[in-house]
Design a protein around this motif. Structure first.
Motif, PDB file in Angstrom:
ATOM      1  N   GLY A  97     -29.153 -20.136  -9.896  1.00 17.49           N
ATOM      2  CA  GLY A  97     -28.154 -20.069  -8.850  1.00 17.49           C
ATOM      3  C   GLY A  97     -26.994 -20.977  -9.154  1.00 17.49           C
ATOM      4  N   GLY A  98     -25.995 -20.905  -8.296  1.00 23.37           N
ATOM      5  CA  GLY A  98     -24.840 -21.755  -8.491  1.00 23.37           C
ATOM      6  C   GLY A  98     -23.854 -21.661  -7.356  1.00 23.37           C
ATOM      7  N   LEU A  99     -22.997 -22.681  -7.289  1.00 29.06           N
ATOM      8  CA  LEU A  99     -21.957 -22.764  -6.273  1.00 29.06           C
ATOM      9  C   LEU A  99     -20.642 -22.319  -6.889  1.00 29.06           C
ATOM     10  CD1 LEU A  99     -21.251 -23.634  -3.384  1.00 29.06           C
ATOM     11  CD2 LEU A  99     -20.754 -25.907  -4.319  1.00 29.06           C
ATOM     12  N   GLY A 100     -20.000 -21.391  -6.240  1.00 35.36           N
ATOM     13  CA  GLY A 100     -18.733 -20.880  -6.743  1.00 35.36           C
ATOM     14  C   GLY A 100     -17.695 -20.790  -5.645  1.00 35.36           C
ATOM     15  N   LEU A 101     -16.538 -20.290  -6.014  1.00 32.49           N
ATOM     16  CA  LEU A 101     -15.418 -20.112  -5.092  1.00 32.49           C
ATOM     17  C   LEU A 101     -14.965 -18.666  -5.127  1.00 32.49           C
ATOM     18  CD1 LEU A 101     -13.295 -23.245  -6.011  1.00 32.49           C
ATOM     19  CD2 LEU A 101     -14.794 -22.966  -4.039  1.00 32.49           C
ATOM     20  N   GLY A 102     -14.287 -18.263  -4.077  1.00 32.57           N
ATOM     21  CA  GLY A 102     -13.749 -16.914  -4.051  1.00 32.57           C
ATOM     22  C   GLY A 102     -13.172 -16.585  -2.703  1.00 32.57           C
ATOM     23  N   GLY A 103     -12.967 -15.291  -2.507  1.00 38.49           N
ATOM     24  CA  GLY A 103     -12.404 -14.854  -1.245  1.00 38.49           C
ATOM     25  C   GLY A 103     -12.198 -13.362  -1.198  1.00 38.49           C
ATOM     26  N   TYR A 104     -11.569 -12.945  -0.106  1.00 41.05           N
ATOM     27  CA  TYR A 104     -11.296 -11.535   0.115  1.00 41.05           C
ATOM     28  C   TYR A 104      -9.926 -11.388   0.766  1.00 41.05           C
ATOM     29  CZ  TYR A 104     -12.749 -12.632   4.889  1.00 41.05           C
ATOM     30  OH  TYR A 104     -12.856 -13.201   6.139  1.00 41.05           O
ATOM     31  N   GLY A 105      -9.365 -10.215   0.636  1.00 42.18           N
ATOM     32  CA  GLY A 105      -8.091  -9.918   1.276  1.00 42.18           C
ATOM     33  C   GLY A 105      -7.922  -8.424   1.487  1.00 42.18           C
ATOM     34  N   TYR A 106      -7.467  -8.062   2.665  1.00 41.42           N
ATOM     35  CA  TYR A 106      -7.213  -6.664   3.016  1.00 41.42           C
ATOM     36  C   TYR A 106      -5.894  -6.585   3.764  1.00 41.42           C
ATOM     37  CZ  TYR A 106     -12.070  -5.875   1.827  1.00 41.42           C
ATOM     38  OH  TYR A 106     -13.257  -5.806   1.148  1.00 41.42           O
ATOM     39  N   VAL A 107      -5.149  -5.525   3.508  1.00 46.29           N
ATOM     40  CA  VAL A 107      -3.920  -5.269   4.253  1.00 46.29           C
ATOM     41  C   VAL A 107      -4.073  -3.936   4.967  1.00 46.29           C
ATOM     42  CG1 VAL A 107      -2.406  -6.630   2.778  1.00 46.29           C
ATOM     43  CG2 VAL A 107      -2.773  -4.234   2.254  1.00 46.29           C
ATOM     44  N   TYR A 108      -3.572  -3.891   6.194  1.00 49.88           N
ATOM     45  CA  TYR A 108      -3.584  -2.661   6.991  1.00 49.88           C
ATOM     46  C   TYR A 108      -2.283  -1.913   6.739  1.00 49.88           C
ATOM     47  CZ  TYR A 108      -7.596  -4.710   9.270  1.00 49.88           C
ATOM     48  OH  TYR A 108      -8.832  -5.256   9.506  1.00 49.88           O
ATOM     49  N   LEU A 109      -2.378  -0.628   6.488  1.00 43.40           N
ATOM     50  CA  LEU A 109      -1.191   0.169   6.194  1.00 43.40           C
ATOM     51  C   LEU A 109      -0.359   0.333   7.462  1.00 43.40           C
ATOM     52  CD1 LEU A 109      -2.732   2.891   3.848  1.00 43.40           C
ATOM     53  CD2 LEU A 109      -1.739   0.673   3.271  1.00 43.40           C
ATOM     54  N   PRO A 110       0.957   0.048   7.404  1.00 42.73           N
ATOM     55  CA  PRO A 110       1.794   0.079   8.601  1.00 42.73           C
ATOM     56  C   PRO A 110       1.824   1.443   9.310  1.00 42.73           C
ATOM     57  CG  PRO A 110       2.967  -0.939   6.778  1.00 42.73           C
ATOM     58  CD  PRO A 110       1.698  -0.381   6.234  1.00 42.73           C
ATOM     59  N   ASN A 111       1.866   2.531   8.537  1.00 44.68           N
ATOM     60  CA  ASN A 111       1.944   3.859   9.143  1.00 44.68           C
ATOM     61  C   ASN A 111       0.581   4.437   9.495  1.00 44.68           C
ATOM     62  OD1 ASN A 111       4.707   3.737   8.874  1.00 44.68           O
ATOM     63  ND2 ASN A 111       4.707   4.759   6.889  1.00 44.68           N
ATOM     64  N   MET A 112      -0.486   3.801   9.025  1.00 41.60           N
ATOM     65  CA  MET A 112      -1.855   4.222   9.323  1.00 41.60           C
ATOM     66  C   MET A 112      -2.690   2.966   9.626  1.00 41.60           C
ATOM     67  SD  MET A 112      -2.526   7.196   6.468  1.00 41.60           S
ATOM     68  CE  MET A 112      -2.133   6.169   5.059  1.00 41.60           C
ATOM     69  N   PRO A 113      -2.553   2.388  10.828  1.00 41.43           N
ATOM     70  CA  PRO A 113      -3.188   1.102  11.120  1.00 41.43           C
ATOM     71  C   PRO A 113      -4.720   1.123  11.079  1.00 41.43           C
ATOM     72  CG  PRO A 113      -2.206   2.023  13.094  1.00 41.43           C
ATOM     73  CD  PRO A 113      -1.790   2.906  11.960  1.00 41.43           C
ATOM     74  N   ALA A 114      -5.344   2.283  11.058  1.00 40.32           N
ATOM     75  CA  ALA A 114      -6.807   2.351  10.952  1.00 40.32           C
ATOM     76  C   ALA A 114      -7.277   2.222   9.501  1.00 40.32           C
ATOM     77  CB  ALA A 114      -7.325   3.656  11.547  1.00 40.32           C
ATOM     78  N   VAL A 115      -6.341   2.263   8.544  1.00 35.06           N
ATOM     79  CA  VAL A 115      -6.680   2.203   7.123  1.00 35.06           C
ATOM     80  C   VAL A 115      -6.318   0.823   6.563  1.00 35.06           C
ATOM     81  CG1 VAL A 115      -6.209   3.177   4.838  1.00 35.06           C
ATOM     82  CG2 VAL A 115      -6.317   4.673   6.833  1.00 35.06           C
ATOM     83  N   SER A 116      -7.250   0.236   5.813  1.00 28.30           N
ATOM     84  CA  SER A 116      -6.961  -1.025   5.124  1.00 28.30           C
ATOM     85  C   SER A 116      -7.427  -0.916   3.677  1.00 28.30           C
ATOM     86  CB  SER A 116      -7.628  -2.209   5.820  1.00 28.30           C
ATOM     87  OG  SER A 116      -9.029  -2.060   5.865  1.00 28.30           O
ATOM     88  N   LEU A 117      -6.690  -1.594   2.799  1.00 26.34           N
ATOM     89  CA  LEU A 117      -6.990  -1.608   1.371  1.00 26.34           C
ATOM     90  C   LEU A 117      -7.104  -3.057   0.919  1.00 26.34           C
ATOM     91  CD1 LEU A 117      -4.324   0.983   0.167  1.00 26.34           C
ATOM     92  CD2 LEU A 117      -6.741   1.413   0.648  1.00 26.34           C
ATOM     93  N   GLY A 118      -8.038  -3.327   0.031  1.00 28.66           N
ATOM     94  CA  GLY A 118      -8.168  -4.689  -0.462  1.00 28.66           C
ATOM     95  C   GLY A 118      -9.370  -4.871  -1.346  1.00 28.66           C
TER      96      GLY A 118
END
Length: 185
Positions: A97-118
């Motif tokens: 095992g080990g300790l690491g770093l990271g993250g996530y990011g998603y943007v919501y599409l302005p014309n389709m607010p129910a859709v996000s990509l990331g």
């Protein structure tokens, strides 16, 4: 059979551990060779505690557990998180095992607010590992659709790699497409 019991036990312990925090999300995704379950809860506004388990038969039999503490922000335009993650590998080719770093990011599409990509990414360097693990990483991309305010469905790609002592180079433990559902509370 033993690994299936361990995975089930880990899922039950993970769910039970969220009694101290209100669950913010539950996530289940399936691929042709893998299943992943994750849960996260907000300790205080902007700080999430989460964890999960991935069981994969991609090339080797692998079960990978993780627990993470993330700073997070969610708005109507984006969703971001950055923090630390402990990852524990139990595989046919090595454990550790080990300790690491990271993250996530998603943007919501302005014309389709129910859709996000990331996507997301987590890296565990050699300096922070134990046992046979030398380094590991997990990266993924997702396209999500909010069916209701509390239910997202998504399609994605994931790659999960680890490098163990006595092995030459990184070994891919899971790679491929997945479909999943995330429940938010």
């Amino acid at each position: 059979m033993m690994r299936s019991r361990q995975t089930l036990l880990a899922c039950l312990v993970l769910i039970a551990s969220f009694g101290a925090v209100q669950a913010a999300s539950l996530d289940l995704n399936l691929g042709s060779d893998a299943v992943q379950f994750e849960a996260a809860g907000e300790l205080v506004k902007g700080i999430q505690l989460g964890g999960g388990v991935t069981n994969s038969d991609y090339r080797e039999d692998a079960t990978v557990y993780h627990a993470q503490l993330m700073g997070s922000q969610h708005t109507s335009r984006r969703e971001l998180g950055v923090g630390a993650r402990w990852t524990q590998y139990d595989t046919d080719i090595g454990d550790g095992g080990g300790l690491g770093l990271g993250g996530y990011g998603y943007v919501y599409l302005p014309n389709m607010p129910a859709v996000s990509l990331g996507g997301y990414g987590y890296y565990t360097p050699d300096a922070m590992t134990t046992s046979e693990l030398e380094e590991g990483y997990e990266v993924g991309l997702r396209a999500r659709y909010a069916f209701t305010p509390n239910v997202d469905g998504y399609l994605g790609l994931r790659q999960l790699d680890a490098d163990f002592d006595e092995e030459r180079g990184s070994r891919t433990l899971d790679r491929g497409a997945q479909a999943g559902v995330r429940l938010r509370f």
